[in-house]
Enzyme design. Structure first.
Site, PDB file in Angstrom:
ATOM      1  CE1 TYR A 126       2.285   5.494  -9.670  1.00 46.68           C
ATOM      2  CE2 TYR A 126       2.162   7.576  -8.498  1.00 46.68           C
ATOM      3  CZ  TYR A 126       1.662   6.308  -8.756  1.00 46.68           C
ATOM      4  OH  TYR A 126       0.551   5.860  -8.083  1.00 46.68           O
ATOM      5  CB  CYS A 146       0.863  19.208 -22.437  1.00 44.71           C
ATOM      6  SG  CYS A 146      -0.329  18.447 -23.561  1.00 44.71           S
ATOM      7  CD  GLN A 202      -6.915  -4.959 -10.007  1.00 44.88           C
ATOM      8  OE1 GLN A 202      -7.216  -4.292  -9.037  1.00 44.88           O
ATOM      9  NE2 GLN A 202      -6.779  -6.268  -9.940  1.00 44.88           N
ATOM     10  CG  ASN A 203      -0.404  -5.640 -12.671  1.00 51.52           C
ATOM     11  OD1 ASN A 203      -0.939  -5.405 -11.600  1.00 51.52           O
ATOM     12  ND2 ASN A 203       0.004  -6.846 -13.023  1.00 51.52           N
ATOM     13  CG  LEU A 234       1.393 -16.539  -2.766  1.00 49.46           C
ATOM     14  CD1 LEU A 234       2.137 -17.590  -3.580  1.00 49.46           C
ATOM     15  CD2 LEU A 234       2.339 -15.397  -2.413  1.00 49.46           C
ATOM     16  NE  ARG A 293       5.052   1.114  -8.541  1.00 46.63           N
ATOM     17  CZ  ARG A 293       3.739   1.420  -8.642  1.00 46.63           C
ATOM     18  NH1 ARG A 293       3.257   2.491  -8.024  1.00 46.63           N
ATOM     19  NH2 ARG A 293       2.933   0.644  -9.313  1.00 46.63           N
ATOM     20  CG  ASP A 299       3.766  -4.407 -14.869  1.00 49.53           C
ATOM     21  OD1 ASP A 299       3.359  -4.951 -15.919  1.00 49.53           O
ATOM     22  OD2 ASP A 299       3.560  -4.901 -13.735  1.00 49.53           O
ATOM     23  CG  HIS A 307      -6.100   0.470 -11.643  1.00 47.22           C
ATOM     24  ND1 HIS A 307      -5.916  -0.441 -10.619  1.00 47.22           N
ATOM     25  CD2 HIS A 307      -7.426   0.747 -11.653  1.00 47.22           C
ATOM     26  CE1 HIS A 307      -7.096  -0.716 -10.056  1.00 47.22           C
ATOM     27  NE2 HIS A 307      -8.022  -0.016 -10.665  1.00 47.22           N
TER      28      HIS A 307
END
Ligand code: BJW
Length: 235
Positions: free
Chosen positions: A56, A136, A91-92, A203, A59, A94, A109
């Site tokens: 992650y 935290c 759902q992304n 697509l 990402r 980013d 998500h």
């Protein structure tokens, strides 16, 4: 939705593909390079947190370097200019819809640019790399900070709000998603059963293409601005 029945738009990785971010299930997608069981489940995080955090962190860096494309921009324009309400359920993980200017937006998500405390449930904005030493800010525990991502087996965010909007909308549009992951993949069927028109922009035909009244296939950066022009012209 609170105002006039409007448009609910479900987006997936295909909408960010032309911004240079990998999809999951295409031939060159993320799941061809790493195993879901190794990076996208709570069990993977418990077994090997450094591997999951590394995945992650990569990402998050890639997303930070990417820019919204014509499809993200067209959807933000639709929200600004359409007479009825427009809600994007992405759902992304980013932040390209956010940076394009979309405001009525649910990240079902989770988000790369957010952290979640596995101990107390606190969520807060996060931009850099994440490590096991991080603590935290609310409960002060360390070793419990994780990416704010919905992994397999976990409940997606805001399902009540999503299901209510899908029940109430006049038009449901799915963009850039394979229709392989539930509950997101079931939303088109639910919208249609509730009487909405349904449209797929992808697509190629998705796994759930038969649940849509209409489907158009091609790159999102072509299809989405053309469709938004049609909607705003009242066609
Ligand atoms: C382009 C393009 C271009 C390319 N232009 N298009 C039945 C019912 C309910 C649940 C289940 C069920 N069966 C199994 C389940 C459990 C499971 C599941 O769905 N498993 C499947 C594998 C079968 N689901 C869960 O565990 C979920 N939680 C859950 O179910 O909780 C209980 C519950 C039950 C009922 C109601 C409510 C709750 C959680 C799922 C979490 C998914 N997490 C991931 C990874 C984390 C995020 C991250 O790391 O980024 O989310 S998996 C991954 O897939 C990611 C994505 O958001 C998600 C969807 O992928 P997406 O976006 O569709 O990408 P691709 O790659 O699959 O498709 C891209 C498409 O774009 C392709 O079609 C291309 O052709 C296209 N494309 N370029 C336009 N330029």
């Amino acid at each position: 939705m609170n105002g006039a029945p409007g448009i609910v738009i479900l987006t997936g990785a295909g909408v960010s593909a032309e911004s240079g971010l990998s999809t999951f299930r295409d031939a060159d997608g993320l799941w061809a390079k790493v195993r879901i069981e190794d990076v996208a489940t709570p069990e993977a995080y418990a077994r090997d947190p450094d591997k999951v955090l590394g995945f992650y962190n990569m990402r998050r860096r890639n997303a930070g370097e990417a820019a919204p494309n014509a499809a993200h921009r067209a959807l933000a324009r639709l929200e600004r200019e359409a007479p009825g309400e427009v809600l994007i359920v992405t759902q992304n993980v980013d932040d390209l819809h956010d940076r394009a200017g979309s405001r009525a937006l649910i990240h079902m998500h989770g988000e790369l640019m957010s952290a979640l405390c596995a101990a107390c449930g606190h969520r807060w904005a996060w931009t850099g790399d994440m490590s096991r030493d991080d603590a935290c800010p609310r409960c002060a525990r360390s070793g419990v900070v994780r990416p704010d991502i919905v992994w397999f087996g976990e409940m997606p965010y805001q399902m009540d709000r999503i299901e209510a909007a899908v029940e109430d909308c006049a038009l449901f549009v799915s963009i850039g998603t394979s229709g392989a992951v539930y509950p997101a993949a079931g939303l088109s069927m639910a919208a249609r059963a509730a009487g909405a028109r349904t449209l797929e922009l992808n697509l190629e035909p998705s796994e759930t293409v038969s649940s849509f009244e209409e489907a158009r296939h091609g790159p999102a950066s072509d299809l989405v601005p053309a469709w938004v022009d049609e909607v705003l012209a009242g066609r």
